[in-house]
Scaffold this motif. Structure first.
Motif, PDB file in Angstrom:
ATOM      1  N   ASP A 174      -2.827 -33.501  -2.653  1.00 25.61           N
ATOM      2  CA  ASP A 174      -2.858 -32.285  -1.843  1.00 25.61           C
ATOM      3  C   ASP A 174      -2.535 -32.586  -0.385  1.00 25.61           C
ATOM      4  N   THR A 175      -1.255 -32.521  -0.038  1.00 21.62           N
ATOM      5  CA  THR A 175      -0.853 -32.679   1.358  1.00 21.62           C
ATOM      6  C   THR A 175      -1.088 -31.394   2.147  1.00 21.62           C
ATOM      7  N   PHE A 176      -1.155 -30.276   1.443  1.00 16.42           N
ATOM      8  CA  PHE A 176      -1.295 -28.978   2.113  1.00 16.42           C
ATOM      9  C   PHE A 176      -2.644 -28.867   2.825  1.00 16.42           C
ATOM     10  N   GLU A 177      -3.699 -29.343   2.190  1.00 19.78           N
ATOM     11  CA  GLU A 177      -5.031 -29.244   2.773  1.00 19.78           C
ATOM     12  C   GLU A 177      -5.431 -30.494   3.547  1.00 19.78           C
ATOM     13  N   TYR A 178      -4.520 -31.452   3.653  1.00 20.95           N
ATOM     14  CA  TYR A 178      -4.804 -32.674   4.413  1.00 20.95           C
ATOM     15  C   TYR A 178      -4.653 -32.341   5.900  1.00 20.95           C
TER      16      TYR A 178
END
Length: 217
Positions: A174-178
């Motif tokens: 999950d790069t989106f919530e990183y």
């Protein structure tokens, strides 16, 4: 040779994607490595764009390179499926990091249509290489995203995550919530692609996410 991709018709042999693939095919084949496959978030992670290449960032326990970049900018899952036999199969990857989101809307695909095509890429890899581990990345954030963009990407990510959780050999990244990858200062002028600081953070994310894989090289 005209080919329809989504709502667009392209001359496949004159298309920049074909040119990129041909350049990759000129490189030596190194089998059994970690292969990154996807659109421009991987493509730009190279010296040609002024950044430390992915291969020099992700090193194995031995200190040697163990990752191969097979990103090709402006691609969507339709292209990734079409080029899989030439881009992925010859490398016989031990690990595949697959970024499927990006450019689909520009070619007229809905989230559901794009993800259905992406699943075919995954099915090929799981069938071709028993025991392969596939890391499925979320859609990335971009600068100044609208509420609708956020909703659309979260919906796509939910489908990817659900698939990874129920499919043996697949894992969700999950790069989106990183949070560090949501900073507004890590993008070039287009607000979509990373600058040097963005790729530094991107590299740190993958070094941690793939820590156990990197230990094997």
């Amino acid at each position: 040779m005209p080919v329809r991709v989504g709502l667009k018709v392209i001359e496949i042999w004159n298309d920049p994607l074909e040119v990129t693939v041909k350049k990759y095919e000129e490189e030596p084949i190194i089998k059994g490595q970690i292969v990154f496959y996807g659109p421009s978030n991987f493509t730009r992670w190279c010296k040609g764009f002024g950044f430390t290449p992915l291969r020099d960032v992700l090193l194995g326990k031995s200190g040697q390179p163990c990752a191969i970049n097979r990103g090709f900018g402006s691609s969507c899952p339709e292209h990734q499926l079409y080029y899989y036999p030439r881009m992925i199969r010859p490398l016989e990857p031990k690990v595949l990091v697959y970024s499927s989101h990006g450019n689909s809307e520009a070619f007229g695909y809905s989230n559901e249509e794009a993800w259905e095509l992406a699943q075919r890429v995954i099915a090929y890899a799981l069938t071709d290489f028993p025991g392969i581990r596939i890391y499925l990345t979320s859609a990335n954030r971009t600068k100044d995203m609208s509420e609708q963009d956020i909703v659309n990407r979260q919906a796509y990510n939910a489908m990817v995550k659900e698939f990874a959780e129920k499919t043996p050999g697949c894992f969700y990244l999950d790069t989106f919530e990183y949070e560090p990858l949501g900073r507004q200062d890590i993008f070039v002028e287009d607000g979509v692609h990373f600058n040097a600081e963005g790729y530094r953070i991107y590299g740190e994310f993958f070094k941690e996410a793939l820590k156990e894989e990197l230990e094997q090289f």
